[in-house]
Design a protein around this motif. Structure first.
Motif, PDB file in Angstrom:
ATOM      1  N   LYS A  15       0.850  -1.180   0.000  1.00  0.00           N
ATOM      2  CA  LYS A  15       0.000   0.000   0.000  1.00  0.00           C
ATOM      3  C   LYS A  15       0.891   1.237   0.000  1.00  0.00           C
ATOM      4  O   LYS A  15       2.019   1.194   0.465  1.00  0.00           O
ATOM      5  N   THR A  16       0.363   2.339  -0.515  1.00  0.00           N
ATOM      6  CA  THR A  16       1.120   3.578  -0.498  1.00  0.00           C
ATOM      7  C   THR A  16       0.391   4.621   0.348  1.00  0.00           C
ATOM      8  O   THR A  16      -0.821   4.532   0.565  1.00  0.00           O
ATOM      9  N   GLU A  17       1.152   5.576   0.818  1.00  0.00           N
ATOM     10  CA  GLU A  17       0.595   6.651   1.638  1.00  0.00           C
ATOM     11  C   GLU A  17       1.454   7.892   1.419  1.00  0.00           C
ATOM     12  O   GLU A  17       2.607   7.801   0.976  1.00  0.00           O
ATOM     13  N   PHE A  18       0.890   9.055   1.720  1.00  0.00           N
ATOM     14  CA  PHE A  18       1.675  10.271   1.621  1.00  0.00           C
ATOM     15  C   PHE A  18       2.768  10.274   2.683  1.00  0.00           C
ATOM     16  O   PHE A  18       2.514   9.943   3.843  1.00  0.00           O
ATOM     17  N   TYR A  19       3.966  10.634   2.260  1.00  0.00           N
ATOM     18  CA  TYR A  19       5.110  10.657   3.173  1.00  0.00           C
ATOM     19  C   TYR A  19       4.819  11.516   4.397  1.00  0.00           C
ATOM     20  O   TYR A  19       5.117  11.106   5.533  1.00  0.00           O
ATOM     21  N   LYS A  20       4.246  12.674   4.191  1.00  0.00           N
ATOM     22  CA  LYS A  20       4.010  13.589   5.318  1.00  0.00           C
ATOM     23  C   LYS A  20       3.007  13.020   6.310  1.00  0.00           C
ATOM     24  O   LYS A  20       3.086  13.290   7.510  1.00  0.00           O
ATOM     25  N   THR A  21       2.072  12.212   5.828  1.00  0.00           N
ATOM     26  CA  THR A  21       1.103  11.575   6.731  1.00  0.00           C
ATOM     27  C   THR A  21       1.795  10.530   7.590  1.00  0.00           C
ATOM     28  O   THR A  21       1.590  10.461   8.808  1.00  0.00           O
ATOM     29  N   LEU A  22       2.620   9.704   6.966  1.00  0.00           N
ATOM     30  CA  LEU A  22       3.335   8.662   7.698  1.00  0.00           C
ATOM     31  C   LEU A  22       4.328   9.249   8.681  1.00  0.00           C
ATOM     32  O   LEU A  22       4.507   8.743   9.790  1.00  0.00           O
ATOM     33  N   GLN A  23       4.976  10.316   8.281  1.00  0.00           N
ATOM     34  CA  GLN A  23       6.017  10.937   9.092  1.00  0.00           C
ATOM     35  C   GLN A  23       5.505  11.302  10.476  1.00  0.00           C
ATOM     36  O   GLN A  23       6.241  11.233  11.468  1.00  0.00           O
ATOM     37  N   MET A  24       4.240  11.663  10.560  1.00  0.00           N
ATOM     38  CA  MET A  24       3.659  12.060  11.845  1.00  0.00           C
ATOM     39  C   MET A  24       3.540  10.894  12.817  1.00  0.00           C
ATOM     40  O   MET A  24       3.420  11.089  14.022  1.00  0.00           O
ATOM     41  N   HIS A  25       3.574   9.660  12.295  1.00  0.00           N
ATOM     42  CA  HIS A  25       3.389   8.475  13.138  1.00  0.00           C
ATOM     43  C   HIS A  25       4.691   7.725  13.414  1.00  0.00           C
ATOM     44  O   HIS A  25       4.704   6.791  14.206  1.00  0.00           O
ATOM     45  N   TRP A  26       5.763   8.112  12.763  1.00  0.00           N
ATOM     46  CA  TRP A  26       7.036   7.431  12.955  1.00  0.00           C
ATOM     47  C   TRP A  26       7.810   8.030  14.126  1.00  0.00           C
ATOM     48  O   TRP A  26       7.775   9.253  14.336  1.00  0.00           O
ATOM     49  N   PRO A  27       8.522   7.203  14.893  1.00  0.00           N
ATOM     50  CA  PRO A  27       9.392   7.739  15.947  1.00  0.00           C
ATOM     51  C   PRO A  27      10.451   8.655  15.325  1.00  0.00           C
ATOM     52  O   PRO A  27      10.896   8.424  14.191  1.00  0.00           O
ATOM     53  N   THR A  28      10.838   9.670  16.056  1.00  0.00           N
ATOM     54  CA  THR A  28      11.824  10.618  15.519  1.00  0.00           C
ATOM     55  C   THR A  28      13.254  10.236  15.878  1.00  0.00           C
ATOM     56  O   THR A  28      14.200  10.788  15.321  1.00  0.00           O
ATOM     57  N   ASN A  29      13.413   9.298  16.823  1.00  0.00           N
ATOM     58  CA  ASN A  29      14.767   8.879  17.188  1.00  0.00           C
ATOM     59  C   ASN A  29      14.752   7.419  17.643  1.00  0.00           C
ATOM     60  O   ASN A  29      13.701   6.783  17.685  1.00  0.00           O
ATOM     61  N   GLY A  30      15.927   6.918  17.985  1.00  0.00           N
ATOM     62  CA  GLY A  30      16.040   5.533  18.431  1.00  0.00           C
ATOM     63  C   GLY A  30      16.275   4.565  17.282  1.00  0.00           C
ATOM     64  O   GLY A  30      16.212   4.927  16.101  1.00  0.00           O
ATOM     65  N   LYS A  31      16.559   3.308  17.637  1.00  0.00           N
ATOM     66  CA  LYS A  31      16.764   2.254  16.653  1.00  0.00           C
ATOM     67  C   LYS A  31      15.410   1.636  16.324  1.00  0.00           C
ATOM     68  O   LYS A  31      14.817   0.936  17.146  1.00  0.00           O
ATOM     69  N   VAL A  32      14.935   1.912  15.134  1.00  0.00           N
ATOM     70  CA  VAL A  32      13.572   1.550  14.729  1.00  0.00           C
ATOM     71  C   VAL A  32      13.602   0.841  13.380  1.00  0.00           C
ATOM     72  O   VAL A  32      14.318   1.260  12.472  1.00  0.00           O
ATOM     73  N   ILE A  33      12.833  -0.232  13.258  1.00  0.00           N
ATOM     74  CA  ILE A  33      12.674  -0.903  11.966  1.00  0.00           C
ATOM     75  C   ILE A  33      11.334  -0.457  11.379  1.00  0.00           C
ATOM     76  O   ILE A  33      10.277  -0.764  11.921  1.00  0.00           O
ATOM     77  N   LEU A  34      11.385   0.297  10.287  1.00  0.00           N
ATOM     78  CA  LEU A  34      10.180   0.657   9.559  1.00  0.00           C
ATOM     79  C   LEU A  34      10.007  -0.339   8.419  1.00  0.00           C
ATOM     80  O   LEU A  34      10.977  -0.693   7.745  1.00  0.00           O
ATOM     81  N   HIS A  35       8.780  -0.786   8.201  1.00  0.00           N
ATOM     82  CA  HIS A  35       8.568  -1.810   7.183  1.00  0.00           C
ATOM     83  C   HIS A  35       7.166  -1.745   6.625  1.00  0.00           C
ATOM     84  O   HIS A  35       6.274  -1.107   7.194  1.00  0.00           O
ATOM     85  N   SER A  36       6.965  -2.431   5.513  1.00  0.00           N
ATOM     86  CA  SER A  36       5.631  -2.649   4.961  1.00  0.00           C
ATOM     87  C   SER A  36       5.483  -4.134   4.661  1.00  0.00           C
ATOM     88  O   SER A  36       6.469  -4.868   4.556  1.00  0.00           O
ATOM     89  N   SER A  37       4.230  -4.574   4.539  1.00  0.00           N
ATOM     90  CA  SER A  37       3.935  -5.970   4.237  1.00  0.00           C
ATOM     91  C   SER A  37       3.405  -6.094   2.814  1.00  0.00           C
ATOM     92  O   SER A  37       2.937  -5.114   2.225  1.00  0.00           O
ATOM     93  N   ASN A  38       3.464  -7.279   2.272  1.00  0.00           N
ATOM     94  CA  ASN A  38       2.974  -7.524   0.923  1.00  0.00           C
ATOM     95  C   ASN A  38       1.453  -7.679   0.955  1.00  0.00           C
ATOM     96  O   ASN A  38       0.925  -8.591   1.595  1.00  0.00           O
TER      97      ASN A  38
END
Length: 227
Positions: A15-38
């Motif tokens: 699935k796709t989403e606007f970068y700016k929308t996702l950015q609001m939900h992502w952690p801003t620091n720390g060791k984080v694995i961001l991913h998507s599923s098929n």
């Protein structure tokens, strides 16, 4: 919806989403694995990104494997990246030499976790290599883990750390022959979205709908030092 058109016309595996929308939900620091599923399989999958030249990419998509591709070397370490923006930084949005084609590779999360559990961090390898009598031991590590600064679409460093995993030897052989579920060429999508980056129109930038990858196994979390 524009996002639905992007996914349907280009037959993307995510699935796709606007970068700016996702950015609001992502952690801003720390060791984080961001991913998507098929979206064509199940929610127990994870998509990993790699960049190759046209010869390797075309073979991999046509045969749904890298095995027996004359231009793909099994003697060197292969790096897997679940974070789309990190892959875009590394490949220059599919413009760097031998990284002009971006592939989205699907595997099961359980196999991804198995690879993580076998990993040795780059810092540990460096310590081992510099320790007396341990140089040879570090040379046989098949799974290498690195936490690098994540990057925004323009290539700027972020406080957040992104993971990349290097595999070779037996780990690479298992990945190539048993763990790959599908290989999809997403280069057209990358090039289309790069236009929004070049014109600094982040309001229109679409990326895979990535979320934080959760690991319930405390032993694994501690092993990779996940925040």
């Amino acid at each position: 919806m524009e996002l639905e058109l992007v996914a349907n016309v280009m037959e993307l595996p995510f699935k796709t989403e606007f970068y700016k929308t996702l950015q609001m939900h992502w952690p801003t620091n720390g060791k984080v694995i961001l991913h998507s599923s098929n979206i064509n399989v199940t929610d127990d999958t994870i998509i990993l990104y790699q960049a190759y030249n046209s010869s390797i990419a075309e073979y991999a998509v046509a045969h749904q494997t890298f095995s027996n591709c004359k231009d793909f070397s099994t003697n060197r370490m292969t790096w897997l990246k679940p974070n789309f923006c990190w892959m875009m930084y590394r490949s220059g949005w599919a413009t760097k030499p031998n990284q002009e084609r971006i592939l989205a590779i699907t595997m099961k999360k359980v196999h991804f976790n198995e690879i993580l559990m076998k990993s040795v961090s780059t810092s540990k390898r460096e310590i081992a290599a510099n320790s007396e009598g341990k140089g040879n031991q570090s040379a046989v590590v098949d799974v290498r883990l690195q936490w690098d600064p994540d990057h925004d679409p323009f290539g700027g460093k972020l406080e957040r750390r992104a993971i990349q995993i290097g595999i070779r030897g037996k780990a690479l052989d298992i990945f190539l022959t048993q763990q790959i579920l599908s290989i999809c060429d997403i280069t057209d999508f990358v090039r289309e979205q790069s236009k929004n980056v070049e014109s600094e129109r982040l309001d229109f930038l679409c990326v895979p709908a990535e979320c934080v990858y959760t690991i319930d196994d405390e032993l694994l979390r501690n092993h990779i030092k996940l925040d």
